[in-house]
Design a protein around this motif. Sequence first.
Motif, PDB file in Angstrom:
ATOM      1  N   PRO A 446      27.100 -55.759 -48.467  1.00 31.71           N
ATOM      2  CA  PRO A 446      27.756 -54.463 -48.656  1.00 31.71           C
ATOM      3  C   PRO A 446      27.372 -53.481 -47.556  1.00 31.71           C
ATOM      4  CG  PRO A 446      26.937 -55.280 -50.742  1.00 31.71           C
ATOM      5  CD  PRO A 446      26.432 -56.227 -49.701  1.00 31.71           C
ATOM      6  N   ASP A 447      28.370 -52.738 -47.088  1.00 37.38           N
ATOM      7  CA  ASP A 447      28.179 -51.790 -45.995  1.00 37.38           C
ATOM      8  C   ASP A 447      28.961 -50.523 -46.329  1.00 37.38           C
ATOM      9  OD1 ASP A 447      28.374 -50.447 -43.361  1.00 37.38           O
ATOM     10  OD2 ASP A 447      27.557 -52.332 -42.584  1.00 37.38           O
ATOM     11  N   GLU A 448      28.294 -49.382 -46.271  1.00 35.29           N
ATOM     12  CA  GLU A 448      28.909 -48.131 -46.713  1.00 35.29           C
ATOM     13  C   GLU A 448      29.460 -47.293 -45.566  1.00 35.29           C
ATOM     14  OE1 GLU A 448      27.034 -46.475 -50.468  1.00 35.29           O
ATOM     15  OE2 GLU A 448      25.287 -47.425 -49.531  1.00 35.29           O
ATOM     16  N   ARG A 449      29.631 -47.878 -44.423  1.00 37.71           N
ATOM     17  CA  ARG A 449      30.259 -47.189 -43.302  1.00 37.71           C
ATOM     18  C   ARG A 449      31.732 -47.559 -43.222  1.00 37.71           C
ATOM     19  NH1 ARG A 449      26.596 -49.680 -38.713  1.00 37.71           N
ATOM     20  NH2 ARG A 449      26.995 -51.472 -40.071  1.00 37.71           N
ATOM     21  N   PRO A 450      32.573 -46.693 -42.655  1.00 37.70           N
ATOM     22  CA  PRO A 450      33.960 -47.092 -42.413  1.00 37.70           C
ATOM     23  C   PRO A 450      34.014 -48.266 -41.437  1.00 37.70           C
ATOM     24  CG  PRO A 450      33.454 -45.032 -41.298  1.00 37.70           C
ATOM     25  CD  PRO A 450      32.285 -45.330 -42.192  1.00 37.70           C
ATOM     26  N   SER A 451      35.064 -49.030 -41.511  1.00 36.06           N
ATOM     27  CA  SER A 451      35.195 -50.186 -40.629  1.00 36.06           C
ATOM     28  C   SER A 451      35.308 -49.773 -39.169  1.00 36.06           C
ATOM     29  CB  SER A 451      36.423 -51.013 -41.025  1.00 36.06           C
ATOM     30  OG  SER A 451      36.330 -51.449 -42.351  1.00 36.06           O
ATOM     31  N   VAL A 452      36.065 -48.690 -38.910  1.00 36.78           N
ATOM     32  CA  VAL A 452      36.359 -48.273 -37.550  1.00 36.78           C
ATOM     33  C   VAL A 452      36.119 -46.776 -37.415  1.00 36.78           C
ATOM     34  CG1 VAL A 452      38.125 -48.104 -35.753  1.00 36.78           C
ATOM     35  CG2 VAL A 452      38.098 -50.086 -37.293  1.00 36.78           C
ATOM     36  N   CYS A 453      35.403 -46.373 -36.360  1.00 35.21           N
ATOM     37  CA  CYS A 453      35.275 -44.963 -35.991  1.00 35.21           C
ATOM     38  C   CYS A 453      35.932 -44.759 -34.630  1.00 35.21           C
ATOM     39  CB  CYS A 453      33.809 -44.545 -35.907  1.00 35.21           C
ATOM     40  SG  CYS A 453      33.023 -44.293 -37.505  1.00 35.21           S
ATOM     41  N   LEU A 454      36.841 -43.775 -34.569  1.00 32.88           N
ATOM     42  CA  LEU A 454      37.510 -43.421 -33.327  1.00 32.88           C
ATOM     43  C   LEU A 454      37.214 -41.967 -33.008  1.00 32.88           C
ATOM     44  CD1 LEU A 454      41.046 -44.994 -33.972  1.00 32.88           C
ATOM     45  CD2 LEU A 454      39.033 -46.096 -32.968  1.00 32.88           C
ATOM     46  N   ASP A 455      36.842 -41.695 -31.758  1.00 31.76           N
ATOM     47  CA  ASP A 455      36.513 -40.332 -31.333  1.00 31.76           C
ATOM     48  C   ASP A 455      37.060 -40.120 -29.921  1.00 31.76           C
ATOM     49  OD1 ASP A 455      35.430 -37.886 -30.741  1.00 31.76           O
ATOM     50  OD2 ASP A 455      33.336 -38.509 -30.916  1.00 31.76           O
ATOM     51  N   ASP A 456      37.943 -39.152 -29.775  1.00 29.98           N
ATOM     52  CA  ASP A 456      38.597 -38.881 -28.498  1.00 29.98           C
ATOM     53  C   ASP A 456      39.280 -40.149 -27.993  1.00 29.98           C
ATOM     54  OD1 ASP A 456      39.476 -37.614 -26.186  1.00 29.98           O
ATOM     55  OD2 ASP A 456      37.597 -37.990 -25.100  1.00 29.98           O
ATOM     56  N   VAL A 457      40.171 -40.672 -28.830  1.00 32.84           N
ATOM     57  CA  VAL A 457      40.913 -41.887 -28.506  1.00 32.84           C
ATOM     58  C   VAL A 457      42.402 -41.576 -28.619  1.00 32.84           C
ATOM     59  CG1 VAL A 457      41.347 -44.283 -29.116  1.00 32.84           C
ATOM     60  CG2 VAL A 457      39.045 -43.350 -29.346  1.00 32.84           C
ATOM     61  N   HIS A 458      43.178 -42.022 -27.646  1.00 27.66           N
ATOM     62  CA  HIS A 458      44.589 -41.669 -27.592  1.00 27.66           C
ATOM     63  C   HIS A 458      45.421 -42.901 -27.261  1.00 27.66           C
ATOM     64  CE1 HIS A 458      43.094 -37.570 -27.693  1.00 27.66           C
ATOM     65  NE2 HIS A 458      42.238 -37.943 -26.750  1.00 27.66           N
ATOM     66  N   ASN A 459      46.512 -43.036 -27.983  1.00 22.53           N
ATOM     67  CA  ASN A 459      47.413 -44.176 -27.807  1.00 22.53           C
ATOM     68  C   ASN A 459      46.683 -45.476 -28.159  1.00 22.53           C
ATOM     69  OD1 ASN A 459      49.587 -45.784 -27.207  1.00 22.53           O
ATOM     70  ND2 ASN A 459      49.394 -45.587 -24.981  1.00 22.53           N
ATOM     71  N   ILE A 460      46.452 -45.651 -29.448  1.00 24.41           N
ATOM     72  CA  ILE A 460      45.735 -46.836 -29.930  1.00 24.41           C
ATOM     73  C   ILE A 460      46.495 -47.439 -31.099  1.00 24.41           C
ATOM     74  CG2 ILE A 460      44.229 -45.413 -31.401  1.00 24.41           C
ATOM     75  CD1 ILE A 460      42.030 -47.573 -30.898  1.00 24.41           C
ATOM     76  N   SER A 461      46.536 -48.748 -31.138  1.00 26.70           N
ATOM     77  CA  SER A 461      47.240 -49.427 -32.229  1.00 26.70           C
ATOM     78  C   SER A 461      46.394 -50.561 -32.789  1.00 26.70           C
ATOM     79  CB  SER A 461      48.587 -49.977 -31.744  1.00 26.70           C
ATOM     80  OG  SER A 461      48.402 -50.984 -30.768  1.00 26.70           O
ATOM     81  N   PHE A 462      46.515 -50.747 -34.113  1.00 28.54           N
ATOM     82  CA  PHE A 462      45.894 -51.868 -34.824  1.00 28.54           C
ATOM     83  C   PHE A 462      47.013 -52.652 -35.491  1.00 28.54           C
ATOM     84  CE2 PHE A 462      42.495 -48.902 -34.308  1.00 28.54           C
ATOM     85  CZ  PHE A 462      41.330 -49.631 -34.270  1.00 28.54           C
ATOM     86  N   SER A 463      47.113 -53.937 -35.177  1.00 30.18           N
ATOM     87  CA  SER A 463      48.181 -54.770 -35.722  1.00 30.18           C
ATOM     88  C   SER A 463      47.601 -56.041 -36.314  1.00 30.18           C
ATOM     89  CB  SER A 463      49.173 -55.112 -34.610  1.00 30.18           C
ATOM     90  OG  SER A 463      50.186 -55.968 -35.073  1.00 30.18           O
ATOM     91  N   ASN A 464      48.017 -56.362 -37.553  1.00 25.61           N
ATOM     92  CA  ASN A 464      47.554 -57.579 -38.233  1.00 25.61           C
ATOM     93  C   ASN A 464      46.031 -57.639 -38.277  1.00 25.61           C
ATOM     94  OD1 ASN A 464      50.237 -58.541 -38.583  1.00 25.61           O
ATOM     95  ND2 ASN A 464      50.221 -59.301 -36.482  1.00 25.61           N
ATOM     96  N   VAL A 465      45.448 -56.604 -38.869  1.00 28.13           N
ATOM     97  CA  VAL A 465      43.996 -56.494 -38.971  1.00 28.13           C
ATOM     98  C   VAL A 465      43.596 -56.527 -40.437  1.00 28.13           C
ATOM     99  CG1 VAL A 465      42.009 -55.003 -38.536  1.00 28.13           C
ATOM    100  CG2 VAL A 465      43.809 -55.201 -36.813  1.00 28.13           C
ATOM    101  N   ILE A 466      42.573 -57.326 -40.743  1.00 33.08           N
ATOM    102  CA  ILE A 466      42.050 -57.437 -42.108  1.00 33.08           C
ATOM    103  C   ILE A 466      40.571 -57.100 -42.086  1.00 33.08           C
ATOM    104  CG2 ILE A 466      41.625 -58.970 -44.062  1.00 33.08           C
ATOM    105  CD1 ILE A 466      44.024 -60.628 -43.166  1.00 33.08           C
ATOM    106  N   PHE A 467      40.159 -56.161 -42.955  1.00 28.77           N
ATOM    107  CA  PHE A 467      38.758 -55.805 -43.108  1.00 28.77           C
ATOM    108  C   PHE A 467      38.274 -56.289 -44.466  1.00 28.77           C
ATOM    109  CE2 PHE A 467      40.349 -52.208 -40.393  1.00 28.77           C
ATOM    110  CZ  PHE A 467      39.749 -52.646 -39.224  1.00 28.77           C
ATOM    111  N   ASN A 468      37.460 -57.320 -44.490  1.00 28.51           N
ATOM    112  CA  ASN A 468      36.860 -57.813 -45.730  1.00 28.51           C
ATOM    113  C   ASN A 468      35.544 -57.084 -45.954  1.00 28.51           C
ATOM    114  OD1 ASN A 468      38.890 -59.750 -46.265  1.00 28.51           O
ATOM    115  ND2 ASN A 468      37.983 -61.113 -44.753  1.00 28.51           N
ATOM    116  N   GLN A 469      35.639 -55.852 -46.455  1.00 27.05           N
ATOM    117  CA  GLN A 469      34.488 -54.968 -46.578  1.00 27.05           C
ATOM    118  C   GLN A 469      34.580 -54.202 -47.900  1.00 27.05           C
ATOM    119  OE1 GLN A 469      33.896 -52.484 -43.192  1.00 27.05           O
ATOM    120  NE2 GLN A 469      32.310 -51.249 -44.131  1.00 27.05           N
ATOM    121  N   PRO A 470      33.947 -54.718 -48.933  1.00 29.22           N
ATOM    122  CA  PRO A 470      34.184 -54.167 -50.278  1.00 29.22           C
ATOM    123  C   PRO A 470      33.704 -52.747 -50.500  1.00 29.22           C
ATOM    124  CG  PRO A 470      32.441 -55.825 -50.320  1.00 29.22           C
ATOM    125  CD  PRO A 470      33.078 -55.895 -48.970  1.00 29.22           C
ATOM    126  N   LYS A 471      32.663 -52.265 -49.829  1.00 27.59           N
ATOM    127  CA  LYS A 471      32.110 -50.948 -50.142  1.00 27.59           C
ATOM    128  C   LYS A 471      32.491 -49.864 -49.142  1.00 27.59           C
ATOM    129  CE  LYS A 471      28.418 -50.064 -52.221  1.00 27.59           C
ATOM    130  NZ  LYS A 471      27.006 -49.794 -52.606  1.00 27.59           N
TER     131      LYS A 471
END
Length: 505
Positions: A446-471
Amino acid sequence: MKKSILLGVVLMLATAMPAATSFNVRDFGAKGDGKTIDSPAINKAIEAAAKEGGGTVWFPAGKYASYSIRLQSNITLFLDNGATLIAAYPTETEGFDVAEPNAFNMFQDFGHSHWQNSLIWGIGLENVTICGQGMIDGMGLTREESRIKGVGNKAIALKLCRNVNLKDIRMYRCGHFALLATGVDNMTIDNLLIDTNRDGLDIDCCRNVRVSNCTVNSPNDDAIVLKASYGLGFFRNTENNTITNCFVSGYDMGTVLDGTFQRFIPQAPDQCFPCGRIKLGTESSGGFKNITISNCVFERSRGLALETVDGGDLEDITVSNLVLRDINAAPIFLRLGARQRSPQGTPVGHLRRVSIDNVRVYNSDSMYVCLIAGIPGHSIEDVKLSNIYLYQQGGGTKELATRVIPENEKKYPEQTMFGPLPASVFYIRHANNIQINNVEATIMRPDERPSVCLDDVHNISFSNVIFNQPKAPAAFSLTNVSDFRTFNCRDIKNAVIERAEKQNY
């Protein structure tokens, strides 16, 4: 029939032995007893071969204690099966050649600035080969940057050479570098087994280099590293290089060579975890262009690192088909920094046009996740990650999820340089035009952080992504992000990730 058999035997011997133009080091006085210093005899054999226009300097089975061996053009050093070339310990009266002066020492480490203080060295040569089934043992070399006269710290050092081949030899405990190649063009490195106490292969300011089928165990430093220092006194790119079919690792030194693969030593001398990775960068006054890395395995090591921090441009890099297991720091690490250890006025470089495809990572330390980090005003650009499978250890806390990460613009680039990160899969900052496609990340605890952190990021895409992270509190945490897109992204609940989850957007 007897004549045919005899002819066959003669042909077999002819292909197994050095050519007729070979120069047996024993004929020049080498003893091969492991005690006598044989470098004077070896250098005589090289000089004799050079006078004949070139040839093979042959080391029959034996142990050849030696100080500096001075290569010349059109020479092959052939270490026969059972032959070991041993770097002897220096004494008060004898030792390795003295490090030559270099007016540009201040722009890179001492070890990158000198070549003659080595077991084998050559400067300004062409058509050089070191091969055979024998071994180079750097017993008497130091892994430190010693400036003491007579002390050597490299097994093989080459500067401004052309047409170089290194093939089949084994190398053990080789000091600061098993190989330092600086300004070398047209070099092939194939089927080496290196088990060493610091860097394995350092390829610096080199063009048209092919590294293939090598095993490099280097728990204390990098296994295979491309650099672009200012050691030559001018800017020179490392370009048109390939690394393929290699195994790199951070097992205890000597235990890949002997086949025991031991894991007792927990960290490298930099107080971080065992190293043993493939890396581009650190020394980066020059740039890195047209590089491919493919079909490689990392084990018990830090991950893949692509870095430029001294003004060089890192661009047009393709990475494919990697397997990483038991990774202790950032399985994928892209860093653009501003250390600027280059002549005054050198501008900040660029890191752009990078493709990383088909990577499988198992048992990676979740404190140091996949990281793409530029600096304010200088973004990493045009990066595509695809077909990435990650099995992260997990264990992140709510406190880590809110941790503020320093910029560290001028800090030495290292995969642990920012400390534990507030994301469990990707942390991306100061980046533009990023595509992340076909990624599956499984968090093993178990991990209580978000899966992805973005900071000052522009023009970004996530396609067909699965996060198996229950918490995870959310899939994404966004700060100063624009033109952000997701397509067919799901979390552990198999629910489509909704826009409402993207806070601070």
